[in-house]
Design a protein around this motif. Sequence first.
Motif, mmCIF file in Angstrom:
data_model
loop_
_atom_site.group_PDB
_atom_site.id
_atom_site.type_symbol
_atom_site.label_atom_id
_atom_site.label_comp_id
_atom_site.label_asym_id
_atom_site.label_seq_id
_atom_site.Cartn_x
_atom_site.Cartn_y
_atom_site.Cartn_z
ATOM 1 N N ILE A 238 -55.931 13.816 -24.584
ATOM 2 C CA ILE A 238 -54.812 13.377 -25.429
ATOM 3 C C ILE A 238 -53.458 13.753 -24.838
ATOM 4 O O ILE A 238 -52.418 13.522 -25.453
ATOM 5 C CB ILE A 238 -54.929 13.963 -26.853
ATOM 6 N N SER A 239 -53.444 14.364 -23.645
ATOM 7 C CA SER A 239 -52.167 14.745 -23.026
ATOM 8 C C SER A 239 -52.328 14.814 -21.518
ATOM 9 O O SER A 239 -53.443 14.893 -20.986
ATOM 10 C CB SER A 239 -51.691 16.101 -23.556
ATOM 11 N N ASN A 240 -51.210 14.792 -20.821
ATOM 12 C CA ASN A 240 -51.174 14.999 -19.381
ATOM 13 C C ASN A 240 -50.838 16.473 -19.138
ATOM 14 O O ASN A 240 -49.815 16.966 -19.613
ATOM 15 C CB ASN A 240 -50.118 14.094 -18.747
ATOM 16 N N ILE A 241 -51.700 17.185 -18.405
ATOM 17 C CA ILE A 241 -51.513 18.626 -18.200
ATOM 18 C C ILE A 241 -51.291 18.893 -16.720
ATOM 19 O O ILE A 241 -52.137 18.574 -15.888
ATOM 20 C CB ILE A 241 -52.719 19.429 -18.704
ATOM 21 N N THR A 242 -50.167 19.473 -16.382
ATOM 22 C CA THR A 242 -49.849 19.811 -15.000
ATOM 23 C C THR A 242 -49.329 21.245 -14.935
ATOM 24 O O THR A 242 -49.014 21.855 -15.959
ATOM 25 C CB THR A 242 -48.782 18.867 -14.414
ATOM 26 N N THR A 243 -49.223 21.761 -13.726
ATOM 27 C CA THR A 243 -48.630 23.080 -13.532
ATOM 28 C C THR A 243 -47.284 22.925 -12.850
ATOM 29 O O THR A 243 -46.955 21.866 -12.311
ATOM 30 C CB THR A 243 -49.530 23.972 -12.666
ATOM 31 N N GLY A 244 -46.507 24.001 -12.863
ATOM 32 C CA GLY A 244 -45.197 23.958 -12.247
ATOM 33 C C GLY A 244 -45.277 23.988 -10.730
ATOM 34 O O GLY A 244 -46.352 23.945 -10.132
ATOM 35 N N ASN A 299 -37.668 22.099 -15.068
ATOM 36 C CA ASN A 299 -38.703 22.323 -14.076
ATOM 37 C C ASN A 299 -39.582 23.437 -14.614
ATOM 38 O O ASN A 299 -39.182 24.179 -15.509
ATOM 39 C CB ASN A 299 -38.109 22.749 -12.730
ATOM 40 N N ALA A 300 -40.775 23.579 -14.103
ATOM 41 C CA ALA A 300 -41.668 24.635 -14.566
ATOM 42 C C ALA A 300 -42.203 25.430 -13.393
ATOM 43 O O ALA A 300 -42.510 24.883 -12.338
ATOM 44 C CB ALA A 300 -42.825 24.033 -15.363
ATOM 45 N N TYR A 301 -42.312 26.737 -13.591
ATOM 46 C CA TYR A 301 -42.872 27.632 -12.587
ATOM 47 C C TYR A 301 -44.389 27.421 -12.515
ATOM 48 O O TYR A 301 -45.013 26.911 -13.446
ATOM 49 C CB TYR A 301 -42.515 29.070 -12.963
ATOM 50 N N GLN A 302 -44.993 27.844 -11.429
ATOM 51 C CA GLN A 302 -46.415 27.573 -11.197
ATOM 52 C C GLN A 302 -47.322 28.202 -12.247
ATOM 53 O O GLN A 302 -48.428 27.717 -12.487
ATOM 54 C CB GLN A 302 -46.829 28.053 -9.813
ATOM 55 N N ARG A 303 -46.913 29.268 -12.885
ATOM 56 C CA ARG A 303 -47.759 29.909 -13.894
ATOM 57 C C ARG A 303 -47.518 29.332 -15.293
ATOM 58 O O ARG A 303 -47.972 29.894 -16.282
ATOM 59 C CB ARG A 303 -47.508 31.417 -13.912
ATOM 60 N N THR A 304 -46.777 28.244 -15.360
ATOM 61 C CA THR A 304 -46.538 27.578 -16.633
ATOM 62 C C THR A 304 -47.230 26.219 -16.640
ATOM 63 O O THR A 304 -47.073 25.433 -15.715
ATOM 64 C CB THR A 304 -45.026 27.390 -16.872
ATOM 65 N N TYR A 305 -48.001 25.950 -17.689
ATOM 66 C CA TYR A 305 -48.630 24.637 -17.856
ATOM 67 C C TYR A 305 -47.698 23.729 -18.653
ATOM 68 O O TYR A 305 -47.119 24.154 -19.659
ATOM 69 C CB TYR A 305 -49.969 24.767 -18.571
ATOM 70 N N VAL A 306 -47.566 22.504 -18.189
ATOM 71 C CA VAL A 306 -46.728 21.512 -18.856
ATOM 72 C C VAL A 306 -47.638 20.453 -19.458
ATOM 73 O O VAL A 306 -48.423 19.815 -18.757
ATOM 74 C CB VAL A 306 -45.742 20.862 -17.863
ATOM 75 N N LEU A 307 -47.547 20.254 -20.779
ATOM 76 C CA LEU A 307 -48.346 19.260 -21.487
ATOM 77 C C LEU A 307 -47.410 18.196 -22.030
ATOM 78 O O LEU A 307 -46.519 18.508 -22.833
ATOM 79 C CB LEU A 307 -49.126 19.888 -22.641
ATOM 80 N N ASP A 308 -47.558 16.942 -21.590
ATOM 81 C CA ASP A 308 -46.713 15.866 -22.103
ATOM 82 C C ASP A 308 -47.526 14.575 -22.200
ATOM 83 O O ASP A 308 -48.747 14.571 -22.013
ATOM 84 C CB ASP A 308 -45.459 15.696 -21.239
ATOM 85 N N ASN A 309 -46.832 13.485 -22.516
ATOM 86 C CA ASN A 309 -47.475 12.177 -22.693
ATOM 87 C C ASN A 309 -48.621 12.228 -23.703
ATOM 88 O O ASN A 309 -49.731 11.746 -23.459
ATOM 89 C CB ASN A 309 -47.986 11.631 -21.358
ATOM 90 N N PHE A 310 -48.353 12.818 -24.850
ATOM 91 C CA PHE A 310 -49.375 12.960 -25.882
ATOM 92 C C PHE A 310 -49.666 11.621 -26.567
ATOM 93 O O PHE A 310 -48.761 10.817 -26.810
ATOM 94 C CB PHE A 310 -48.924 13.962 -26.951
ATOM 95 N N THR A 311 -50.939 11.428 -26.912
ATOM 96 C CA THR A 311 -51.319 10.290 -27.760
ATOM 97 C C THR A 311 -51.416 10.735 -29.221
ATOM 98 O O THR A 311 -51.731 9.919 -30.091
ATOM 99 C CB THR A 311 -52.674 9.704 -27.312
ATOM 100 N N SER A 312 -51.176 12.014 -29.464
ATOM 101 C CA SER A 312 -51.175 12.571 -30.820
ATOM 102 C C SER A 312 -49.797 13.165 -31.100
ATOM 103 O O SER A 312 -48.939 13.225 -30.216
ATOM 104 C CB SER A 312 -52.257 13.646 -30.960
#
Length: 396
Positions: A238-244, A299-312
């Motif tokens: 339900i989301s796109n999950i990436t790291t910094g 921007n996000a640091y490598q130890r931070t997870y970024v969650l976006d493009n949610f379908t919820s």
Amino acid sequence: MSIKKSQNKNVNIPKLRFPEFTGEWEHLRLRELLTESKKRNFDLKYGKDQVLSVSGKLGIINQIEHLGRSYAGESVHNYHLVEKDNIVYTKSPLKENPYGIIKLNRGNPGIVSTLYAVYKVNRKTAFGLFLDHYFSLDANTNRYLRPLVKKGAKNDMKINNDYVLHDRIFVPSVIEQQKVASFLESVDSWIGNLKNQKESLEEYKKGMMQKIFDQEIRFKDENGKDFPDWKERSLGDISNITTGKLDANAMKVNGQYRFYTCAKNYFQIDKYAFDTEALLISGNGANVGYIHYYKGKFNAYQRTYVLDNFTSNIIYIKYFLETFLSFRIDKQKNEGNTPYIVLSALKDMIIKLPSIPEQQKIAFFLSSLDDQIQLKAQQIEKAEQWKKGLMQGLFV
């Protein structure tokens, strides 16, 4: 109680004063207000479960209650006795009080280590609560102790217990001390009530979140009918999950980082970063699992997870993660026993999903509670700032 602004410019008279009092305050040595108490725990009246800690914010409090366990040595027979209404000086530096702190024991009697100094209040010249409020101002404590304390190579305090009483402070009559202290106690009671209200809201929110996500409580639609049954999906679905970014140094400008780092009280935004609506989750370290909603450029640091493009509904997901993410973190620790979040485990985490309209209702309800909690936090901050300014006028 009414307080008037003093028109007298004499340095021995406070700027704010109760109208029934006149005349200058006396400039007395602390030894005229306090005497050292040399009582020891030789008969072992108090055990390790009655050792006291001295906290800048909490005052004198049972060590186990404060820190979770006793840090007493093998024997406590040589510890100082601390009776109710004794004053304790702790010879340990704090960030705001580099020369130590001075606190009144408002609670149960107990014992403190020999690193502390204990004093009795001379009731003919002093009122304990007045002195407690006087030294609760960092400026007063630091100004008094700075000329007396010498620090060793290990930042330890070089001062004997008697010399702590060597310098002077301005004090009024005992009756005026009692009036000032009584007024400040009522102010503290008011602030304490605000804090209790905030804590009650936080507990209510926590309980409601658990019941909502366990589906013990369900919302109705606009026609009073039940919403559809909930479904389960993985967070990665339900989301796109990436790291910094992996190379933090590439994000430095003039030696400073230009990225979002996920922490409870700190984040920094790069104005040249991409623009999105996202949840940012700290992946490890002291703030592991902390979730921050952000809409804008970052921007996000490598130890931070970024969650976006949610379908919820993103706010619904934020509250769900706040309730259940910690359970996953507790199971994931590296060799140093440091908790962390594995990306694959985060993607595979199962999310309970009501229909979008019900998600929106849940998100709105919980957001309204957060708004109330934030309002209480602002009221507490304003009240504490007002109290601090008030105290600066009430003391000389």
